[in-house]
Design a protein around this motif. Structure first.
Motif, PDB file in Angstrom:
ATOM      1  N   LEU A  91       1.023  -1.432  -0.198  1.00 57.22           N
ATOM      2  CA  LEU A  91      -0.429   0.067   0.261  1.00 57.22           C
ATOM      3  C   LEU A  91       0.816   1.161   0.136  1.00 57.22           C
ATOM      4  N   ARG A  92       2.134   1.308   0.560  1.00 51.58           N
ATOM      5  CA  ARG A  92       2.568   2.628   1.412  1.00 51.58           C
ATOM      6  C   ARG A  92       3.367   2.628  -1.038  1.00 51.58           C
ATOM      7  N   ASP A  93       3.450   4.327  -0.633  1.00 50.21           N
ATOM      8  CA  ASP A  93       4.148   5.367  -1.583  1.00 50.21           C
ATOM      9  C   ASP A  93       3.010   5.180  -2.000  1.00 50.21           C
ATOM     10  N   ARG A  94       2.079   4.874  -2.313  1.00 55.00           N
ATOM     11  CA  ARG A  94       1.016   5.376  -3.562  1.00 55.00           C
ATOM     12  C   ARG A  94       0.589   4.058  -4.473  1.00 55.00           C
ATOM     13  N   ARG A  95       1.211   2.729  -3.892  1.00 58.68           N
ATOM     14  CA  ARG A  95       1.378   1.537  -4.913  1.00 58.68           C
ATOM     15  C   ARG A  95       0.037   1.624  -5.375  1.00 58.68           C
ATOM     16  N   LEU A  96      -0.813   1.818  -4.559  1.00 63.38           N
ATOM     17  CA  LEU A  96      -2.533   0.505  -5.505  1.00 63.38           C
ATOM     18  C   LEU A  96      -3.836   1.905  -5.421  1.00 63.38           C
ATOM     19  N   SER A  97      -3.838   2.078  -6.731  1.00 62.90           N
ATOM     20  CA  SER A  97      -4.687   3.050  -7.558  1.00 62.90           C
ATOM     21  C   SER A  97      -3.691   4.306  -6.990  1.00 62.90           C
ATOM     22  N   HIS A  98      -3.374   4.552  -6.625  1.00 57.30           N
ATOM     23  CA  HIS A  98      -2.511   6.077  -6.225  1.00 57.30           C
ATOM     24  C   HIS A  98      -3.292   6.827  -4.992  1.00 57.30           C
ATOM     25  N   LEU A  99      -3.417   5.675  -4.290  1.00 53.11           N
ATOM     26  CA  LEU A  99      -4.111   6.547  -3.367  1.00 53.11           C
ATOM     27  C   LEU A  99      -3.101   6.534  -2.197  1.00 53.11           C
ATOM     28  N   LYS A 100      -3.070   7.688  -0.912  1.00 54.84           N
ATOM     29  CA  LYS A 100      -2.372   7.659   0.016  1.00 54.84           C
ATOM     30  C   LYS A 100      -2.962   7.212   0.790  1.00 54.84           C
ATOM     31  N   PHE A 101      -2.599   5.547   1.923  1.00 60.37           N
ATOM     32  CA  PHE A 101      -2.758   5.610   2.493  1.00 60.37           C
ATOM     33  C   PHE A 101      -1.711   5.288   3.586  1.00 60.37           C
ATOM     34  N   ARG A 102      -1.891   5.375   5.318  1.00 59.76           N
ATOM     35  CA  ARG A 102      -1.569   5.431   6.430  1.00 59.76           C
ATOM     36  C   ARG A 102      -1.568   4.769   7.260  1.00 59.76           C
ATOM     37  N   ARG A 103      -0.254   4.028   8.381  1.00 58.64           N
ATOM     38  CA  ARG A 103      -0.268   2.814   8.620  1.00 58.64           C
ATOM     39  C   ARG A 103      -0.423   3.611  10.271  1.00 58.64           C
ATOM     40  N   GLN A 104      -0.886   2.329  10.572  1.00 62.86           N
ATOM     41  CA  GLN A 104      -1.383   3.159  12.479  1.00 62.86           C
ATOM     42  C   GLN A 104      -1.735   4.119  12.520  1.00 62.86           C
ATOM     43  N   VAL A 105      -3.197   4.696  12.092  1.00 63.96           N
ATOM     44  CA  VAL A 105      -3.574   5.949  12.296  1.00 63.96           C
ATOM     45  C   VAL A 105      -4.209   6.146  13.423  1.00 63.96           C
ATOM     46  N   PRO A 106      -3.966   7.309  14.530  1.00 59.21           N
ATOM     47  CA  PRO A 106      -4.726   7.558  15.644  1.00 59.21           C
ATOM     48  C   PRO A 106      -6.055   7.756  14.723  1.00 59.21           C
ATOM     49  N   PHE A 107      -7.259   7.436  15.467  1.00 58.78           N
ATOM     50  CA  PHE A 107      -8.716   7.746  15.141  1.00 58.78           C
ATOM     51  C   PHE A 107      -9.224   8.097  16.289  1.00 58.78           C
ATOM     52  N   ARG A 108      -9.707   9.126  16.597  1.00 59.17           N
ATOM     53  CA  ARG A 108     -10.890   8.954  17.676  1.00 59.17           C
ATOM     54  C   ARG A 108     -10.689   7.838  18.717  1.00 59.17           C
ATOM     55  N   ASN A 109     -11.204   7.127  18.844  1.00 59.86           N
ATOM     56  CA  ASN A 109     -10.136   6.232  19.828  1.00 59.86           C
ATOM     57  C   ASN A 109      -9.816   4.919  20.280  1.00 59.86           C
ATOM     58  N   TYR A 110      -9.531   4.567  18.930  1.00 57.44           N
ATOM     59  CA  TYR A 110      -8.574   3.709  17.728  1.00 57.44           C
ATOM     60  C   TYR A 110      -7.827   4.279  17.602  1.00 57.44           C
ATOM     61  N   ILE A 111      -6.887   2.785  17.068  1.00 55.74           N
ATOM     62  CA  ILE A 111      -5.934   3.362  16.075  1.00 55.74           C
ATOM     63  C   ILE A 111      -6.127   2.335  14.944  1.00 55.74           C
ATOM     64  N   LEU A 112      -6.059   2.169  14.077  1.00 53.25           N
ATOM     65  CA  LEU A 112      -6.119   1.884  12.701  1.00 53.25           C
ATOM     66  C   LEU A 112      -5.437   1.540  11.871  1.00 53.25           C
TER      67      LEU A 112
END
Length: 101
Positions: free
Chosen positions: A16-37
């Protein structure tokens, strides 16, 4: 947040990194609300979770999925074994689902 990813998470991140999938930017272990995605693409408002067997019937995961869906983030879950053994099939599934968004 874990310092070291699981083998399946590390493999998925390489895909997924470096926009390898469909030029989409993914982030890893993202804090969001009360979760780690595990992985998040904010452009598509999408969460990808990589799960082991302990998540098979987790009520906590179901509640988390519902909470994220209420925020507009569908959660796509893949098993560790699938990511490790058939990563191409996992990516094909993700691309197919992206086409439906």
């Amino acid at each position: 947040m874990r310092r070291e990813p699981t083998d399946a998470e590390a493999k998925m991140w390489r895909l997924l990194r470096d926009r390898r999938l469909s030029h989409l930017k993914f982030r890893r272990q993202v804090p969001f609300r009360n979760y780690i995605l595990d992985f998040a693409c904010f452009e598509k408002r999408l969460v990808i979770e990589i799960d082991g067997g302990q998540h098979a019937s987790s009520q906590q995961d179901a509640s988390r999925t519902d909470a994220l869906a209420a925020e507009g983030f569908p959660v796509w879950r893949y098993w560790n074994n699938d990511v490790l053994q058939t990563p191409g099939a996992v990516l094909e599934d993700i691309v197919a689902k992206l086409a439906e968004l």
